[in-house]
Design a protein around this motif. Sequence first.
Motif, PDB file in Angstrom:
ATOM      1  N   ALA A  64       0.810  -1.225   0.000  1.00 20.45           N
ATOM      2  CA  ALA A  64       0.000   0.000   0.000  1.00 20.45           C
ATOM      3  C   ALA A  64       0.839   1.269   0.000  1.00 20.45           C
ATOM      4  N   ILE A  65       2.091   1.178   0.424  1.00 16.32           N
ATOM      5  CA  ILE A  65       2.912   2.372   0.579  1.00 16.32           C
ATOM      6  C   ILE A  65       3.032   3.201  -0.700  1.00 16.32           C
ATOM      7  N   PRO A  66       3.306   2.617  -1.864  1.00 16.12           N
ATOM      8  CA  PRO A  66       3.406   3.434  -3.077  1.00 16.12           C
ATOM      9  C   PRO A  66       2.130   4.197  -3.402  1.00 16.12           C
ATOM     10  N   PHE A  67       0.981   3.577  -3.202  1.00 15.17           N
ATOM     11  CA  PHE A  67      -0.294   4.216  -3.530  1.00 15.17           C
ATOM     12  C   PHE A  67      -0.595   5.362  -2.564  1.00 15.17           C
ATOM     13  N   LEU A  68      -0.361   5.132  -1.276  1.00 15.27           N
ATOM     14  CA  LEU A  68      -0.592   6.190  -0.286  1.00 15.27           C
ATOM     15  C   LEU A  68       0.399   7.329  -0.478  1.00 15.27           C
ATOM     16  N   THR A  69       1.622   6.983  -0.832  1.00 15.27           N
ATOM     17  CA  THR A  69       2.636   8.013  -1.097  1.00 15.27           C
ATOM     18  C   THR A  69       2.229   8.897  -2.271  1.00 15.27           C
ATOM     19  N   ALA A  70       1.708   8.291  -3.313  1.00 20.39           N
ATOM     20  CA  ALA A  70       1.279   9.048  -4.497  1.00 20.39           C
ATOM     21  C   ALA A  70       0.177  10.042  -4.136  1.00 20.39           C
ATOM     22  N   ALA A 118       8.836  10.047  -5.936  1.00 21.10           N
ATOM     23  CA  ALA A 118       8.740   9.719  -4.513  1.00 21.10           C
ATOM     24  C   ALA A 118       8.482   8.231  -4.319  1.00 21.10           C
ATOM     25  N   VAL A 119       7.585   7.690  -5.127  1.00 16.99           N
ATOM     26  CA  VAL A 119       7.273   6.260  -5.045  1.00 16.99           C
ATOM     27  C   VAL A 119       8.503   5.433  -5.404  1.00 16.99           C
ATOM     28  N   ALA A 120       9.202   5.840  -6.474  1.00 10.55           N
ATOM     29  CA  ALA A 120      10.407   5.115  -6.902  1.00 10.55           C
ATOM     30  C   ALA A 120      11.482   5.158  -5.822  1.00 10.55           C
ATOM     31  N   LEU A 121      11.617   6.320  -5.165  1.00 12.97           N
ATOM     32  CA  LEU A 121      12.613   6.471  -4.103  1.00 12.97           C
ATOM     33  C   LEU A 121      12.299   5.547  -2.931  1.00 12.97           C
ATOM     34  N   LEU A 122      11.036   5.523  -2.503  1.00 11.87           N
ATOM     35  CA  LEU A 122      10.657   4.667  -1.380  1.00 11.87           C
ATOM     36  C   LEU A 122      10.837   3.191  -1.718  1.00 11.87           C
ATOM     37  N   ILE A 123      10.409   2.812  -2.932  1.00  9.11           N
ATOM     38  CA  ILE A 123      10.571   1.423  -3.344  1.00  9.11           C
ATOM     39  C   ILE A 123      12.049   1.051  -3.385  1.00  9.11           C
ATOM     40  N   GLY A 124      12.855   1.978  -3.899  1.00 11.17           N
ATOM     41  CA  GLY A 124      14.291   1.732  -3.960  1.00 11.17           C
ATOM     42  C   GLY A 124      14.904   1.539  -2.587  1.00 11.17           C
ATOM     43  N   LEU A 125      14.519   2.399  -1.639  1.00 10.93           N
ATOM     44  CA  LEU A 125      15.042   2.290  -0.280  1.00 10.93           C
ATOM     45  C   LEU A 125      14.628   0.965   0.359  1.00 10.93           C
ATOM     46  N   PHE A 126      13.379   0.569   0.118  1.00 11.46           N
ATOM     47  CA  PHE A 126      12.897  -0.694   0.684  1.00 11.46           C
ATOM     48  C   PHE A 126      13.647  -1.876   0.073  1.00 11.46           C
ATOM     49  N   PHE A 127      13.845  -1.828  -1.240  1.00  9.58           N
ATOM     50  CA  PHE A 127      14.487  -2.955  -1.910  1.00  9.58           C
ATOM     51  C   PHE A 127      15.967  -3.070  -1.563  1.00  9.58           C
ATOM     52  N   LYS A 175       3.579  17.967 -13.279  1.00 10.81           N
ATOM     53  CA  LYS A 175       4.665  17.997 -12.307  1.00 10.81           C
ATOM     54  C   LYS A 175       4.309  17.179 -11.065  1.00 10.81           C
ATOM     55  N   LYS A 176       3.033  17.251 -10.653  1.00  9.74           N
ATOM     56  CA  LYS A 176       2.584  16.454  -9.505  1.00  9.74           C
ATOM     57  C   LYS A 176       2.804  14.967  -9.769  1.00  9.74           C
ATOM     58  N   ILE A 177       2.385  14.532 -10.950  1.00  8.41           N
ATOM     59  CA  ILE A 177       2.529  13.117 -11.309  1.00  8.41           C
ATOM     60  C   ILE A 177       3.992  12.719 -11.330  1.00  8.41           C
ATOM     61  N   LEU A 178       4.842  13.600 -11.876  1.00 10.82           N
ATOM     62  CA  LEU A 178       6.269  13.314 -11.940  1.00 10.82           C
ATOM     63  C   LEU A 178       6.881  13.207 -10.548  1.00 10.82           C
TER      64      LEU A 178
END
Length: 425
Positions: free
Chosen positions: A210-216, A238-247, A230-233
């Motif tokens: 759920a984290i990527p969706f809530l982050t978006a 932000a989602v990519a950064l969080l996923i990267g940190l988790f991975f 710009k919001k979408i970008l």
Amino acid sequence: MKNPILAFRWLVFLILFSSSSLLLIVRKVGNLGFYHLFLIALVSLIFHIEHGGTSFPVFVRKFWKFHLAMAGMFIAILLNQLISQDFDAHSLDLPSRMALFILVAWASLMCTAEMFKWFQWSYVLGALLATIKMYIITDGGTTRAAYVDFMPIIELADMTLLLGFFSLLSVKYESGTARVRWVGNAVKILASVGALYAAYISDTRGTWLAIPFLTAIAVIVLFDRFELKKKILVALLAVALLIGLFFLSPRVQNRIQAAQQDVTIYSKDTASDTSVGTRLGLWKTSIELFVEHPLIGVGRQNFRPTLQHLGQEGKISPVIARQIHSHNEIFYNMATLGSFGLIGLLALYFVPGVFFARKLRHKDKELQATAAMGLMLCTGYLIFGLTDVMFMWGASDNFYTIFMAILFTHVYQRERLLASSGASV
């Protein structure tokens, strides 16, 4: 007859504040909060008290779709029992929380617009306390018990994550001096980071999903001054950064690899009793039960006996036969309540979700942030329900009902306040 509601107003505020901040910490707080709000609503109806100039009949008519959707699961269970003539009062207990949402929301309307703004600190307090609790029960993330205190660790991680994101969004509630806001925002960010940490050490993959969706959603609201592109970008970054940190974490890598191995084993042997294999087997069995009973399902009270019977016949593994639910909210409702259950559950997610999503277009920052919290509540429960059954646990039902009441009435009161002051949409 009009009656003053000052005493009730503060009582309702204290009940809502304590419930929303302590629901995950203290046993029975959710139940006590729900029943006290229910009683206050009944008393106000008996004495014909109008909340903020709104009568109860007007409140019902104006938001009847919302109220009906919240009662969807209760109605589905009731229809199942009436058609099958197999009655079980216990099955109606927890869904009655959502069914009586209309009265909880009516009681919540007693709070003033300023009181609703104060609830931001209950989100922060709840997130911080729940993070501390998660740290304690997991021994700093070194152990993982399936069931802790009065709820499963999965549900604790899910709801803690939501409180963290609510805390983060509340930075849009601007009040006080610049220094006060700076300190307050720092505490809110700490609470949100703490909630992410709690989700991390819980080892709950459904929560991580759920984290990527809530982050978006959070990014889109927090960066409201940006253009849509710009919001979408920024949201994607932000989602990519969080996923990267988790991975990058060995802990997360191990959990994901374990899931991949379970899927591989299941593809070769559908009778495998791995964690993921059991879930896949339950989903398959639940769909088969729905196909056999498409209208009303087998009934809530008959799900486990049905699995046990199938286990005795050798059609499913002994591990699957011992499960109490499908580990998927949608499949569980389909299997136990048929088409009525599916419709009722989807209404519970999407009718409030659409209501809040439409409010995101409002220019008022406080209203926009509150609507985003409501959307997160619906979205979070939908995603959490892909790997577990949230509405099977009292704390989860109370959480959804009480927070839905707070956020819904906050949006309603804020809109009325802005309309009376002539603020534009």
